[in-house]
Scaffold this motif. Sequence first.
Motif, PDB file in Angstrom:
ATOM      1  N   VAL A 103      45.621  51.014  32.784  1.00 47.28           N
ATOM      2  CA  VAL A 103      45.383  49.619  32.356  1.00 47.28           C
ATOM      3  C   VAL A 103      45.554  48.715  33.571  1.00 47.28           C
ATOM      4  CG1 VAL A 103      46.010  47.809  30.719  1.00 47.28           C
ATOM      5  CG2 VAL A 103      46.293  50.209  30.080  1.00 47.28           C
ATOM      6  N   ILE A 104      44.528  47.898  33.819  1.00 44.76           N
ATOM      7  CA  ILE A 104      44.531  47.025  35.006  1.00 44.76           C
ATOM      8  C   ILE A 104      44.732  45.573  34.565  1.00 44.76           C
ATOM      9  CG2 ILE A 104      43.126  46.138  36.896  1.00 44.76           C
ATOM     10  CD1 ILE A 104      41.777  48.849  37.080  1.00 44.76           C
ATOM     11  N   PHE A 105      45.724  44.926  35.140  1.00 47.96           N
ATOM     12  CA  PHE A 105      46.000  43.523  34.805  1.00 47.96           C
ATOM     13  C   PHE A 105      45.577  42.612  35.948  1.00 47.96           C
ATOM     14  CE2 PHE A 105      49.119  45.820  32.156  1.00 47.96           C
ATOM     15  CZ  PHE A 105      48.675  45.377  30.918  1.00 47.96           C
ATOM     16  N   HIS A 106      44.790  41.602  35.593  1.00 48.62           N
ATOM     17  CA  HIS A 106      44.227  40.696  36.605  1.00 48.62           C
ATOM     18  C   HIS A 106      45.251  39.656  37.059  1.00 48.62           C
ATOM     19  CE1 HIS A 106      43.998  37.496  33.609  1.00 48.62           C
ATOM     20  NE2 HIS A 106      43.376  38.326  32.778  1.00 48.62           N
ATOM     21  N   GLY A 107      44.840  38.909  38.105  1.00 49.91           N
ATOM     22  CA  GLY A 107      45.692  37.843  38.639  1.00 49.91           C
ATOM     23  C   GLY A 107      45.384  36.502  37.999  1.00 49.91           C
ATOM     24  N   VAL A 108      45.838  35.419  38.638  1.00 45.51           N
ATOM     25  CA  VAL A 108      45.740  34.078  38.051  1.00 45.51           C
ATOM     26  C   VAL A 108      44.301  33.610  37.867  1.00 45.51           C
ATOM     27  CG1 VAL A 108      47.973  33.223  38.839  1.00 45.51           C
ATOM     28  CG2 VAL A 108      45.993  33.046  40.336  1.00 45.51           C
ATOM     29  N   GLU A 109      43.358  34.213  38.590  1.00 48.97           N
ATOM     30  CA  GLU A 109      41.974  33.741  38.464  1.00 48.97           C
ATOM     31  C   GLU A 109      41.263  34.333  37.259  1.00 48.97           C
ATOM     32  OE1 GLU A 109      39.851  32.367  41.806  1.00 48.97           O
ATOM     33  OE2 GLU A 109      40.913  33.768  43.079  1.00 48.97           O
ATOM     34  N   GLY A 110      41.912  35.251  36.565  1.00 48.28           N
ATOM     35  CA  GLY A 110      41.255  35.898  35.428  1.00 48.28           C
ATOM     36  C   GLY A 110      40.472  37.105  35.909  1.00 48.28           C
ATOM     37  N   SER A 111      39.705  37.659  34.999  1.00 50.15           N
ATOM     38  CA  SER A 111      38.971  38.881  35.316  1.00 50.15           C
ATOM     39  C   SER A 111      37.888  38.625  36.365  1.00 50.15           C
ATOM     40  CB  SER A 111      38.314  39.412  34.041  1.00 50.15           C
ATOM     41  OG  SER A 111      37.415  40.435  34.359  1.00 50.15           O
ATOM     42  N   PHE A 112      37.733  39.543  37.312  1.00 45.56           N
ATOM     43  CA  PHE A 112      36.599  39.493  38.250  1.00 45.56           C
ATOM     44  C   PHE A 112      35.443  40.340  37.723  1.00 45.56           C
ATOM     45  CE2 PHE A 112      39.770  38.815  41.960  1.00 45.56           C
ATOM     46  CZ  PHE A 112      39.680  37.437  41.815  1.00 45.56           C
ATOM     47  N   GLY A 113      35.520  40.756  36.470  1.00 47.21           N
ATOM     48  CA  GLY A 113      34.473  41.622  35.923  1.00 47.21           C
ATOM     49  C   GLY A 113      34.797  43.076  36.235  1.00 47.21           C
ATOM     50  N   TRP A 114      33.755  43.863  36.410  1.00 51.81           N
ATOM     51  CA  TRP A 114      33.948  45.294  36.666  1.00 51.81           C
ATOM     52  C   TRP A 114      33.551  45.535  38.116  1.00 51.81           C
ATOM     53  CZ3 TRP A 114      36.502  48.547  33.654  1.00 51.81           C
ATOM     54  CH2 TRP A 114      36.356  49.934  33.817  1.00 51.81           C
ATOM     55  N   CYS A 115      34.536  45.665  38.976  1.00 47.82           N
ATOM     56  CA  CYS A 115      34.281  45.703  40.424  1.00 47.82           C
ATOM     57  C   CYS A 115      34.188  47.146  40.919  1.00 47.82           C
ATOM     58  CB  CYS A 115      35.398  44.987  41.169  1.00 47.82           C
ATOM     59  SG  CYS A 115      35.530  43.247  40.746  1.00 47.82           S
ATOM     60  N   ALA A 116      33.840  47.258  42.185  1.00 50.67           N
ATOM     61  CA  ALA A 116      33.663  48.593  42.796  1.00 50.67           C
ATOM     62  C   ALA A 116      34.946  49.424  42.696  1.00 50.67           C
ATOM     63  CB  ALA A 116      33.251  48.432  44.253  1.00 50.67           C
ATOM     64  N   TYR A 117      36.092  48.794  42.899  1.00 48.87           N
ATOM     65  CA  TYR A 117      37.337  49.569  42.849  1.00 48.87           C
ATOM     66  C   TYR A 117      37.590  50.114  41.443  1.00 48.87           C
ATOM     67  CZ  TYR A 117      40.309  46.073  40.470  1.00 48.87           C
ATOM     68  OH  TYR A 117      40.874  45.226  39.559  1.00 48.87           O
ATOM     69  N   GLN A 118      37.141  49.364  40.431  1.00 50.81           N
ATOM     70  CA  GLN A 118      37.324  49.854  39.057  1.00 50.81           C
ATOM     71  C   GLN A 118      36.381  51.035  38.781  1.00 50.81           C
ATOM     72  OE1 GLN A 118      36.991  45.773  38.037  1.00 50.81           O
ATOM     73  NE2 GLN A 118      38.679  45.899  36.552  1.00 50.81           N
ATOM     74  N   ARG A 119      35.159  50.925  39.291  1.00 55.59           N
ATOM     75  CA  ARG A 119      34.228  52.058  39.147  1.00 55.59           C
ATOM     76  C   ARG A 119      34.812  53.289  39.833  1.00 55.59           C
ATOM     77  NH1 ARG A 119      30.363  48.092  39.785  1.00 55.59           N
ATOM     78  NH2 ARG A 119      30.147  48.448  42.024  1.00 55.59           N
TER      79      ARG A 119
END
Lengths: 262, 403
Positions: free
Chosen positions: A30-46
């Motif tokens: 489970v990945i929790f984002h920072g103060v800016e909210g979700s960046f979507g589905w990024c390369a590191y998540q893939r």
Amino acid sequence: MPNTDPQEQIVNVSGADIRVLKGGEGKPLVIFHGVEGSFGWCAYQRGLAQQCTVYAPSLPGFDQSQRPEWLESFADLSRFSLWLLQQLGLEKASLLGYGMGGWLAAEMAAMCPQVVDRLVLIDAAGIQPQQAEITDIFLHGLDATRQMAFFDAQQAPEHDTLFKRKLSPEERETRVQNQESAVRYCWRPYMYERSLPHLLPRLRMPTLVVWGQEDRLIPVECAELYRQAIPGARLEVLPQCGHYPHLEKTEQFIGLVRDFLK
Amino acid sequence: MFLMRFTERAYVAYSAEDVHNSFRSAVRLTFPNRHFNPALGADLYNEYLDEYEYSDRIGFDGLMLNEHHNTPTCLGATMNLEAAILARTTKNAKIVLLGNPLPIFENPIRLAEELAEIDMISRGRLVSGFVRGTGIETWATNTNPVYNRERFQEAHDLVIKTWTTPGPFRWESKHYQFRVVNPFERPLQQPHPPIWIPGIGSPETLVWCAHHHYPYIYLETDPQITLDMMEIYAQAAREVGYEPGPQNFGYLVRIHVQDTDEKAYKVGEGFLVGNAGVGRLPLPGDFMAPPGYNSREGVKRLLEQYKHSLKPDPLYGGVDGAGWDKVVETNRVIIGSPKTVIRKVREMLSTVRPGILGVWTNDGTISHKDTMRCLQLMEKEVLPAMKEMGKELGLPGPFEQAP
């Protein structure tokens, strides 16, 4: 190769609909984002989804995830996020968080260590530094903060897509709401909880702390404080890297985390 | 009509370059206080109090004070102290506090005590205004902006209850909890001093004021927009069963008099470095309104207001481009000889029709000497004329007709 494209699901927690991106195969992460909210589905998540089932929730009040009215403090957010794991059907999962999300993952682990398989903290807020200060991003404003967040934006291939494109009115509204939510949870004390370093010594799960050597938002000193507080924690400091190692040193980051989660 | 005199009590001994070189080129919040000279501050506080004491003697109905933090544009960092001094050294005028920024107070009961003391020392001359404070006040006191309006309303309810309900009682609300509310000193005015609310027209506040019968004081807003905002108040008042009149509305305007139009034109230009500060650089928007400070509806309303006012209204935003001539021509600052000012004030009053007129006599680089001359000229001709106009135009103040 597993399918690493995400699907969006809505999970109800305490009457609030929470948006969760889910993709990949393997043990849950489970990945929790920072103060800016979700960046979507990024390369590191893939990259991580090739090895794990990745869940990326948008926290309450961020990115159209609803916030129950009672949820107002960071402690509330931590308890709520443990409930979210339960609603996702995850009896035990690895947690990864960056910035505010790293603070959240650490709080959850300290509150309920038995549900955390492995813990990955990326340039995490949560501990008050002793020498330097956590940069007041609200005082510096959004543009200056984004500049400070990167050591070299050019080494982050997703930088322009994430931060330089023109936002739709809906996206602008979401950005305002995300800022509001960050202020609600993190305003005072700013980005830390005094009790956290005193609770972390109870952790027994394998923990990896990753930090950009040149993080100008949360000083690298905090990485060492996390390492000292969590028994057996391993610290990796990435040179020539700012606040977002997962965006700025993506391949190296994926390799480190995948090795750790194996 | 109720006439009250106002100045922000500016400190101007710094340069445009100092502002430009400060953090985010901001004159408020982060402008370094090394630019403040306490020896000069001592002179200024005393001069400003002298001006208020003189204003009491020449027939103003009220002495209006305000409060801001971390800024050279207003020396009233703890307005209640100035109010307490004036409570003792003046005799006639109401002491109008517009207002105490409620959300930044951790202990509203202490505030209730201070105000009760001011009311007693002044023998019942306190008008106790309350504000949400600008974003700067929120930053300066590290108060979470998301809860600004909730804290405003809770603190207000607690202060009113402290003044009106026999103690001891217990108070438990979301932001404030007190075991034993029982301050021994209660205000002289019963059930409590009048409450007026100043602002630039956030719709939630207008509705809230209308529901409480609190006069709303528009702080030099564009006249046409002011009329639109009055309608929001009026509709809310009708919803609870009354028709508001001039006694429910105040209007603050910069009005400066000198012996001749020419002299007033020259001296009055000092207003331009008033609340915008020397250098007149725009403040970062997130200093005045940090995330969560305004509601979504409030933000939309303000954006519309600014969109409207930036172009036709030379006082805000466009003033440097439009120039002082345009400001004067459009009467957004009223200056001139007594005769000229009387004519212009009549035009303004006929349009806006407030029952309370805030007369912002001086600010920025306008000197103490020029201010005193302005006040002398007001005493002889302008104040009597304005009082007549109030009668002639049917503009009762809140002490003539209950709001």
